[in-house]
Design a protein around this motif. Sequence first.
Motif, PDB file in Angstrom:
ATOM      1  N   VAL A   1       9.484   0.370   4.612  1.00 52.42           N
ATOM      2  CA  VAL A   1       9.864   0.903   5.570  1.00 52.42           C
ATOM      3  C   VAL A   1       9.104   2.361   5.492  1.00 52.42           C
ATOM      4  CG1 VAL A   1      12.506   0.537   6.228  1.00 52.42           C
ATOM      5  CG2 VAL A   1      11.887   2.813   5.170  1.00 52.42           C
ATOM      6  N   VAL A   2       8.358   3.071   6.838  1.00 53.33           N
ATOM      7  CA  VAL A   2       7.744   3.837   7.141  1.00 53.33           C
ATOM      8  C   VAL A   2       8.139   4.791   7.708  1.00 53.33           C
ATOM      9  CG1 VAL A   2       5.785   4.598   8.386  1.00 53.33           C
ATOM     10  CG2 VAL A   2       5.620   2.391   7.987  1.00 53.33           C
TER      11      VAL A   2
ATOM     12  N   LEU B   1      -0.687   0.932  13.432  1.00 55.90           N
ATOM     13  CA  LEU B   1      -0.779   0.737  15.061  1.00 55.90           C
ATOM     14  C   LEU B   1      -0.772  -0.634  15.724  1.00 55.90           C
ATOM     15  CD1 LEU B   1      -3.973   1.482  16.273  1.00 55.90           C
ATOM     16  CD2 LEU B   1      -5.251   0.722  14.785  1.00 55.90           C
ATOM     17  N   GLN B   2      -0.380  -1.676  14.925  1.00 55.81           N
ATOM     18  CA  GLN B   2      -0.297  -2.870  14.990  1.00 55.81           C
ATOM     19  C   GLN B   2       1.246  -2.099  15.846  1.00 55.81           C
ATOM     20  OE1 GLN B   2      -1.308  -5.480  11.816  1.00 55.81           O
ATOM     21  NE2 GLN B   2       0.465  -6.434  13.236  1.00 55.81           N
ATOM     22  N   TYR B   3       1.981  -1.614  14.992  1.00 55.19           N
ATOM     23  CA  TYR B   3       3.489  -1.037  16.789  1.00 55.19           C
ATOM     24  C   TYR B   3       3.573  -0.890  17.384  1.00 55.19           C
ATOM     25  CZ  TYR B   3       8.226   0.914  16.499  1.00 55.19           C
ATOM     26  OH  TYR B   3       9.039   0.764  17.659  1.00 55.19           O
ATOM     27  N   GLU B   4       2.549   0.246  17.618  1.00 59.85           N
ATOM     28  CA  GLU B   4       2.539   0.901  18.744  1.00 59.85           C
ATOM     29  C   GLU B   4       1.493  -0.155  19.680  1.00 59.85           C
ATOM     30  OE1 GLU B   4      -0.073   4.426  17.089  1.00 59.85           O
ATOM     31  OE2 GLU B   4       2.242   5.856  17.483  1.00 59.85           O
TER      32      GLU B   4
ATOM     33  N   PRO C   1       0.351  -0.951  -0.022  1.00 60.80           N
ATOM     34  CA  PRO C   1      -0.037  -0.407   0.334  1.00 60.80           C
ATOM     35  C   PRO C   1       0.950   1.302   0.398  1.00 60.80           C
ATOM     36  CG  PRO C   1      -0.586  -1.694   1.610  1.00 60.80           C
ATOM     37  CD  PRO C   1       0.493  -1.849   1.184  1.00 60.80           C
ATOM     38  N   GLU C   2       0.614   2.262  -0.020  1.00 61.10           N
ATOM     39  CA  GLU C   2       1.109   3.801  -0.972  1.00 61.10           C
ATOM     40  C   GLU C   2       1.835   3.877   0.672  1.00 61.10           C
ATOM     41  OE1 GLU C   2      -0.421   7.868  -1.679  1.00 61.10           O
ATOM     42  OE2 GLU C   2      -0.759   5.839  -2.850  1.00 61.10           O
TER      43      GLU C   2
ATOM     44  N   ILE D   1      -1.226  -4.320   4.960  1.00 60.08           N
ATOM     45  CA  ILE D   1      -1.433  -4.283   5.836  1.00 60.08           C
ATOM     46  C   ILE D   1      -1.358  -2.570   5.014  1.00 60.08           C
ATOM     47  CG2 ILE D   1       0.037  -3.420   7.581  1.00 60.08           C
ATOM     48  CD1 ILE D   1       0.526  -6.397   8.588  1.00 60.08           C
ATOM     49  N   SER D   2      -1.802  -1.839   5.383  1.00 58.51           N
ATOM     50  CA  SER D   2      -1.347  -0.162   5.571  1.00 58.51           C
ATOM     51  C   SER D   2      -0.235   0.158   6.217  1.00 58.51           C
ATOM     52  CB  SER D   2      -3.133   0.565   5.199  1.00 58.51           C
ATOM     53  OG  SER D   2      -3.296   0.360   6.574  1.00 58.51           O
ATOM     54  N   VAL D   3       0.206   1.414   5.651  1.00 60.75           N
ATOM     55  CA  VAL D   3       1.144   2.037   6.694  1.00 60.75           C
ATOM     56  C   VAL D   3       0.342   2.244   7.591  1.00 60.75           C
ATOM     57  CG1 VAL D   3       2.146   4.510   7.000  1.00 60.75           C
ATOM     58  CG2 VAL D   3       2.077   3.346   4.890  1.00 60.75           C
ATOM     59  N   ASP D   4      -1.174   2.987   8.140  1.00 62.49           N
ATOM     60  CA  ASP D   4      -1.256   3.092   8.657  1.00 62.49           C
ATOM     61  C   ASP D   4      -1.777   1.447   9.723  1.00 62.49           C
ATOM     62  OD1 ASP D   4      -1.282   5.829   8.476  1.00 62.49           O
ATOM     63  OD2 ASP D   4      -3.886   5.863   7.543  1.00 62.49           O
TER      64      ASP D   4
END
Length: 155
Positions: free
Chosen positions: A50-51, A143-146, A35-36, A136-139
């Motif tokens: 990466v993000v 959220l998963q990471y946090e 995803p973008e 999985i999108s960036v957003d």
Amino acid sequence: MNYDVKTVEEYLNAIPKDRRPFVEKLRDIIKENLPEGFKEEISYGMIGFVVPHDIYPNGYHVNPELPLPFINIASQKNFIALYHSGIYTSPELMEWFKKEYSERITTKLDMGKSCIRFKNLKNIPFDLIEELAKKISVDDWILQYENSLSKMKNK
């Protein structure tokens, strides 16, 4: 294996020539299907998606100067590795991947917490990696990471 490179092109030129087509195909599939918002760069001495800090300024908790890693591709000594952080933080995604892999590939899945190892390069499930890249999108990844960070802090 860790290559001392600064660009993806340098990385591709440094890996063994017989592996390059497989690494390039994995890279292309991921680039075309993520995803973008994810950015490709050299991350931890391998190809990384990466993000970037302009989307997630906090960066990676281990070293906030680094962007938040998501997917990496590496040519290791005896295999090609695909590191997918989303699989590590999502039991549902992990179960989906394991089930789909077993239905598509006859060889046993060789996997660590986030590392999928491909020793037989002819058995890389490119179609499955394509589907995985879209999941999985960036957003959603942020959220998963946090959420996983807060679980670690509460232990």
